[in-house]
Design a protein around this motif. Structure first.
Motif, short mmCIF file in Angstrom:
data_model
loop_
_atom_site.label_atom_id
_atom_site.label_comp_id
_atom_site.label_asym_id
_atom_site.label_seq_id
_atom_site.Cartn_x
_atom_site.Cartn_y
_atom_site.Cartn_z
N VAL A 89 0.24 -2.40 -5.14
CA VAL A 89 -0.38 -1.41 -4.25
C VAL A 89 0.58 -0.24 -4.03
O VAL A 89 0.17 0.93 -4.07
CB VAL A 89 -0.79 -2.06 -2.91
CG1 VAL A 89 -1.26 -0.99 -1.92
CG2 VAL A 89 -1.86 -3.11 -3.12
N VAL A 92 0.54 2.07 -6.94
CA VAL A 92 -0.69 2.88 -6.95
C VAL A 92 -0.53 4.09 -6.03
O VAL A 92 -0.90 5.22 -6.37
CB VAL A 92 -1.92 2.04 -6.55
CG1 VAL A 92 -3.12 2.93 -6.24
CG2 VAL A 92 -2.27 1.05 -7.65
N THR A 93 0.03 3.85 -4.85
CA THR A 93 0.14 4.95 -3.88
C THR A 93 1.24 5.95 -4.28
O THR A 93 1.13 7.14 -4.00
CB THR A 93 0.43 4.43 -2.46
OG1 THR A 93 1.63 3.67 -2.48
CG2 THR A 93 -0.69 3.54 -1.97
N LYS A 94 2.26 5.44 -4.94
CA LYS A 94 3.41 6.27 -5.30
C LYS A 94 3.08 7.26 -6.43
O LYS A 94 3.64 8.35 -6.51
CB LYS A 94 4.54 5.35 -5.76
CG LYS A 94 5.93 5.90 -5.54
CD LYS A 94 6.97 4.82 -5.82
CE LYS A 94 7.62 5.02 -7.18
NZ LYS A 94 8.57 3.95 -7.52
N HIS A 95 2.18 6.86 -7.30
CA HIS A 95 1.81 7.73 -8.43
C HIS A 95 0.49 8.44 -8.13
O HIS A 95 -0.32 7.95 -7.35
CB HIS A 95 1.74 6.91 -9.72
CG HIS A 95 3.08 6.35 -10.10
ND1 HIS A 95 4.02 7.08 -10.79
CD2 HIS A 95 3.66 5.17 -9.83
CE1 HIS A 95 5.11 6.35 -10.94
NE2 HIS A 95 4.93 5.18 -10.37
N ASP A 96 0.28 9.58 -8.79
CA ASP A 96 -0.85 10.43 -8.42
C ASP A 96 -2.21 9.90 -8.90
O ASP A 96 -3.24 10.26 -8.37
CB ASP A 96 -0.64 11.84 -8.99
CG ASP A 96 0.66 12.43 -8.48
OD1 ASP A 96 0.66 12.86 -7.31
OD2 ASP A 96 1.67 12.42 -9.20
#
Lengths: 102, 135, 130
Positions: A89, A92-96
């Motif tokens: 998760v 997922v949030t760290k990449h655009d």
């Protein structure tokens, strides 16, 4: 701007991991899940290819999928990081954006 | 963020062996109504979806390849095809259907929708998207 | 963050739907919002309430139904894919002249537009398939 790529197939079965690595940009991350975790194995025929092609990206494997398949982290290529679902998760949030190589 | 997002539909599978190609096209057709910035990518075995002369009577499945030629009517006018994927499979652009659209900004001139690009260019296209749907 | 999920493979044959479930649970636990999970291709088969897995196995449909109940996740099954594969709600069954419906609690059948809308509204869209 970077992409998290997910690969869920073994590179001994399909081209998905190679195709994914072929389309990665510097700074991207590749997370190997499900049967994809076999792409992280050291010592196999695909290992040098994954090692070479993976230089420009961060490589991750999903640890619950490794454990399910009896793959210990000592079997992994150097530089590959294990993450659990919480780590998934976070990636997922760290990449655009997330791109699945189905 | 603006209201319009960049959507890329990534097709990596051949037609007919599985339903993914057909159901991908169904998403594209429905998605067209949402007026987003839409493009399609064909790489790996996905390039086989666009070949000419598909004839499915013998397998009893619907031949959906003509639908690609109607995409222009839905304002879906960018079909990126990866050159290396074609070459690896012994194909050239001549093996693909001709898919045209009418450019409303250029006096309705007929233009090709298929754009054959290199693997590196495909990576660039992927890296500039907001949403990537893989089939 | 709003994280949308697309499930494009069916239950039990492929791990995809289990991966999606574990991912959604982790995302919710981390405080993210999962507004919708969209089921497409064979993924629609997750939503039949008629599956009866052995007692010592996970019940995939029930797990999702409970997730919808507890966290308000909108579980949407694609109507076109569902009709092909025999997944019907009461209205559709009546409309199509079928003698039964089979959709489980917590799931609803709707159009592909719901997937596009999810892509527009969510900050991220994560796909699980095969």
């Amino acid at each position: 701007m970077s992409t998290l790529h997910t690969v869920n197939k073994s590179p001994y079965m399909t081209q998905s991991l190679v195709s994914c690595l072929n389309h990665c940009k510097e700074g991207d991350a590749v997370l190997m899940i499900e049967d994809g975790i076999y792409g992280g194995l050291a010592g196999g025929q695909m290992a040098p290819i994954v090692e070479e092609m993976g230089k420009k990206v961060s490589l991750y494997v999903l640890t619950p999928d490794m454990a399910a398949r009896g793959v210990d982290s000592s079997r992994l290529l150097e530089g590959i990081e294990g993450v659990d679902y919480t780590g998934f998760v976070e990636l997922v949030t760290k990449h655009d954006r997330t791109q699945a190589w189905l | 963020m603006s209201d319009v997002k960049k959507f890329l539909y990534v097709n990596r599978k051949a037609p007919y062996g599985t339903i993914y190609a057909l159901e991908s096209l169904e998403v594209v057709l429905i998605g067209a109504a949402f007026e987003q910035d839409v493009a399609l990518a064909f790489l790996d075995d996905g390039v086989f979806q666009l070949t000419k002369s598909q004839e499915t009577d013998g397998i009893g499945c619907k031949n959906f390849s003509p639908t690609f030629r109607a995409l222009g009517d839905y304002d879906v006018t960018r079909l990126y095809v990866e050159r290396e994927s074609l070459e690896e499979r012994g194909l050239t652009e001549d093996d693909l259907q001709e898919i045209m659209y009418e450019d409303e900004d250029d006096d309705w001139a007929e233009k090709p929708s298929i754009c054959v690009i290199s693997r590196a260019e495909m990576a660039d296209v992927m890296a500039e998207q907001d949403v990537i749907l893989s089939f | 963050m709003k994280i949308g999920v697309l499930v494009s493979e069916g239950p039990y044959t492929h791990e995809a739907v289990d991966s999606a479930y574990n991912f959604v649970k982790a995302a919710l636990a981390a405080g993210h919002e999962v507004p919708r999970v969209f089921f497409y291709h064979d993924g629609v088969n997750v939503s039949t309430r008629l599956s009866v897995p052995p007692q010592d196995e996970r019940n995939i449909q029930e797990n999702w139904t409970n997730l919808a109940k507890e966290h308000g996740v909108d579980l949407v099954v694609c109507i076109a894919a569902a009709q092909r594969r025999g997944i019907l709600d009461k209205n559709e069954a009546e409309r199509q002249g079928k003698d039964a419906d089979n959709i489980a609690e917590g799931f609803r059948i709707s159009g592909l537009g719901q997937l596009i809308e999810l892509g527009i509204q969510a900050d991220r869209l994560v796909t699980f398939g095969d």
